[in-house]
Design an enzyme around this catalytic site. Structure first.
Site, PDB file in Angstrom:
ATOM      1  N   LYS A   1       0.850  -1.203   0.000  1.00  0.00           N
ATOM      2  CA  LYS A   1       0.000   0.000   0.000  1.00  0.00           C
ATOM      3  C   LYS A   1       0.877   1.241   0.000  1.00  0.00           C
ATOM      4  CE  LYS A   1       0.843   1.656   4.239  1.00  0.00           C
ATOM      5  NZ  LYS A   1       1.548   2.872   4.513  1.00  0.00           N
TER       6      LYS A   1
ATOM      7  N   ALA B   1      10.000  -2.793   6.371  1.00  0.00           N
ATOM      8  CA  ALA B   1      10.068  -1.519   7.118  1.00  0.00           C
ATOM      9  C   ALA B   1      10.254  -0.336   6.177  1.00  0.00           C
ATOM     10  CB  ALA B   1      11.196  -1.562   8.167  1.00  0.00           C
ATOM     11  N   GLY B   2       9.503  -0.358   5.071  1.00  0.00           N
ATOM     12  CA  GLY B   2       9.668   0.666   4.042  1.00  0.00           C
ATOM     13  C   GLY B   2       8.535   1.661   3.962  1.00  0.00           C
TER      14      GLY B   2
ATOM     15  N   ALA C   1       3.708  -1.256   4.020  1.00  0.00           N
ATOM     16  CA  ALA C   1       2.850  -2.276   4.648  1.00  0.00           C
ATOM     17  C   ALA C   1       3.163  -3.691   4.182  1.00  0.00           C
ATOM     18  CB  ALA C   1       1.361  -1.938   4.439  1.00  0.00           C
ATOM     19  N   GLY C   2       4.441  -3.991   4.029  1.00  0.00           N
ATOM     20  CA  GLY C   2       4.845  -5.334   3.584  1.00  0.00           C
ATOM     21  C   GLY C   2       4.439  -6.410   4.583  1.00  0.00           C
TER      22      GLY C   2
ATOM     23  N   SER D   1       2.044  -6.204   6.745  1.00  0.00           N
ATOM     24  CA  SER D   1       0.577  -6.255   6.741  1.00  0.00           C
ATOM     25  C   SER D   1       0.076  -7.058   5.539  1.00  0.00           C
ATOM     26  CB  SER D   1      -0.008  -4.843   6.686  1.00  0.00           C
ATOM     27  OG  SER D   1       0.405  -4.116   7.813  1.00  0.00           O
ATOM     28  N   ALA D   2       0.761  -6.931   4.400  1.00  0.00           N
ATOM     29  CA  ALA D   2       0.385  -7.722   3.217  1.00  0.00           C
ATOM     30  C   ALA D   2       0.582  -9.212   3.511  1.00  0.00           C
ATOM     31  CB  ALA D   2       1.217  -7.303   2.005  1.00  0.00           C
TER      32      ALA D   2
ATOM     33  N   ASP E   1      -2.951  -1.489   9.171  1.00  0.00           N
ATOM     34  CA  ASP E   1      -2.980  -1.546   7.696  1.00  0.00           C
ATOM     35  C   ASP E   1      -3.468  -2.884   7.158  1.00  0.00           C
ATOM     36  OD1 ASP E   1      -1.754   0.958   7.593  1.00  0.00           O
ATOM     37  OD2 ASP E   1       0.265   0.108   7.504  1.00  0.00           O
TER      38      ASP E   1
HETATM   39  O1  C5P Z   1      -1.211  -0.941  13.911  1.00  0.00           O
HETATM   40  P1  C5P Z   1       0.225  -1.228  13.702  1.00  0.00           P
HETATM   41  O2  C5P Z   1       0.688  -2.441  14.461  1.00  0.00           O
HETATM   42  O3  C5P Z   1       0.648  -1.276  12.291  1.00  0.00           O
HETATM   43  O4  C5P Z   1       1.005  -0.003  14.336  1.00  0.00           O
HETATM   44  C1  C5P Z   1       2.381  -0.034  14.578  1.00  0.00           C
HETATM   45  C2  C5P Z   1       2.735   1.155  15.442  1.00  0.00           C
HETATM   46  O5  C5P Z   1       2.571   2.364  14.718  1.00  0.00           O
HETATM   47  C3  C5P Z   1       1.874   1.320  16.673  1.00  0.00           C
HETATM   48  O6  C5P Z   1       2.372   0.574  17.760  1.00  0.00           O
HETATM   49  C4  C5P Z   1       1.954   2.802  16.933  1.00  0.00           C
HETATM   50  O7  C5P Z   1       3.190   3.127  17.557  1.00  0.00           O
HETATM   51  C5  C5P Z   1       2.021   3.382  15.523  1.00  0.00           C
HETATM   52  N1  C5P Z   1       0.694   3.780  15.016  1.00  0.00           N
HETATM   53  C6  C5P Z   1       0.082   4.889  15.544  1.00  0.00           C
HETATM   54  N2  C5P Z   1      -1.139   5.279  15.062  1.00  0.00           N
HETATM   55  C7  C5P Z   1      -1.730   4.610  14.059  1.00  0.00           C
HETATM   56  C8  C5P Z   1      -1.118   3.466  13.506  1.00  0.00           C
HETATM   57  C9  C5P Z   1       0.103   3.082  13.993  1.00  0.00           C
HETATM   58  O8  C5P Z   1       0.618   5.540  16.442  1.00  0.00           O
HETATM   59  N3  C5P Z   1      -2.915   5.009  13.600  1.00  0.00           N
END
Ligand code: C5P
Length: 319
Positions: free
Chosen positions: A16, A106-107, A110-111, A113-114, A144
């Site tokens: 994404k 880590a780019g 959303a790798g 998440s995919a 994501d």
């Molecule tokens: O939801 P996800 O695990 O991808 O989020 C990773 C980190 O990114 C969260 O722990 C948080 O630190 C940050 N994040 C955030 N607000 C969001 C999505 C992600 O602060 N809406």
């Protein structure tokens, strides 16, 4: 317990990008309210699941993708996805998951998440489970992940997990500059907080002009309305990205921005021919960067291979 349906399932899910990433002030749960517009682009993670004696995950990646940064233990998001789905349905049969990663790690694409979205869909098919109610589990796994199931172009509200499709009449062509050395999403959000310390952060909204540009189908119109509230934080942690964005502008991109939490930089081309031209101009021009190209929107997680218990495959061939 549901009856197993298949002995191997292969699903691919797209990367994404965020055409707009509006970020509000940090919530009490540590997440940030988002008003984002996602687009799925044609870079894919391909996931294969097979029944196994033990839960396991293996991984290979295309050259330039830092496979050594992918955890292969219980924290791996694809493994967590499979185990979560199994737990919710009382399934005690482990699977072995193989990730073929075509999306930088880590780019800001959303790798992971995919991988998780693809694994949910693959395991649902393997175990004969319904596939229409995976969104709730996806949201538990990451902000994501629900978009990875849906794909296309869509708005994301809440912390990014509340998805609604948007009309996108265009085919948009992107050049991506990716880096092996990724950026941590929590670190970029923390930097966003530090940069806004003591400031009133407005509630994020999805710009009407972006919705109209997508409906018009014009990449030129789209180029005028892209935006990312995390860009300043990503640039603060990785100042060299400023030179990357400048290089893209000087090479003639319609627009350039950091993808999500970075460090990938995205450049919008007018059309396919312009994309090739832009990629040629940027190739080798930015130290440590790899140039990728992709179009969007593309569909979300899709079954690309399914071998049933009797050996029948999706395209009717029998092994
Ligand atoms: O939801 P996800 O695990 O991808 O989020 C990773 C980190 O990114 C969260 O722990 C948080 O630190 C940050 N994040 C955030 N607000 C969001 C999505 C992600 O602060 N809406």
């Amino acid at each position: 317990m549901p009856e197993p349906r298949a002995r191997e399932v292969v699903v691919r899910a797209p990367a994404k990008i965020n055409l707009h990433l509006g970020v509000g002030g940090v919530r009490e749960d540590g997440f940030h309210p988002l008003a984002t517009v996602y687009q799925a682009i044609a870079l894919f993670s391909t996931v294969t699941v097979v029944p196994a004696d033990q839960w396991a995950v293996t991984c290979r990646a295309e050259p330039g993708i830092a496979v050594d940064q992918v955890p292969l233990g219980p924290t791996n998001l694809a493994l967590r996805a499979a185990r979560l789905l199994a737990e919710r349905h009382g399934i005690e049969k482990p699977v072995a998951i193989h990730l073929d990663k075509g999306i930088p790690v880590a780019g800001g694409l959303a790798g992971g998440s995919a991988d998780a979205a693809a694994t949910l869909l693959a395991c649902a098919h393997l175990w004969g489970l319904p596939t229409d109610d995976l969104a709730g589990l996806a949201a538990e796994l990451g902000s994501d992940v629900p978009f990875g199931l849906v794909g296309g172009t869509a708005s994301g509200l809440g912390r990014g997990e509340v998805i609604a499709p948007l009309v996108d009449n265009g085919e948009h062509h992107w050049v991506l500059l990716t880096f092996e050395d990724g950026l941590s999403t929590p670190a970029v959000y923390a930097e966003f907080d530090a940069l806004h310390d003591g400031l009133e952060v407005p509630e994020p909204v999805i710009p009407d002009a972006l919705v109209s540009a997508l409906a018009s189908g014009s990449s030129t119109a789209l180029g005028g309305v892209l935006g990312n509230d995390l860009q300043e934080a990503a640039l603060s942690l990785r100042p060299a990205l400023d030179d990357v964005l400048r290089a893209g502008r000087e090479a003639g991109a319609l627009a350039g921005l950091v993808s999500g939490s970075g460090p990938t930089c995205l450049f919008l081309a007018r059309d396919m021919a312009h994309r090739v031209e832009l990629a040629d101009r940027l190739a080798g021009g930015v130290a440590g960067a790899k140039v990728l190209t992709a179009h969007g929107p593309v569909p979300g997680a899709t079954v690309v291979g399914l071998t049933l218990l009797d050996g029948t495959t999706t395209d009717g061939r029998v092994e």
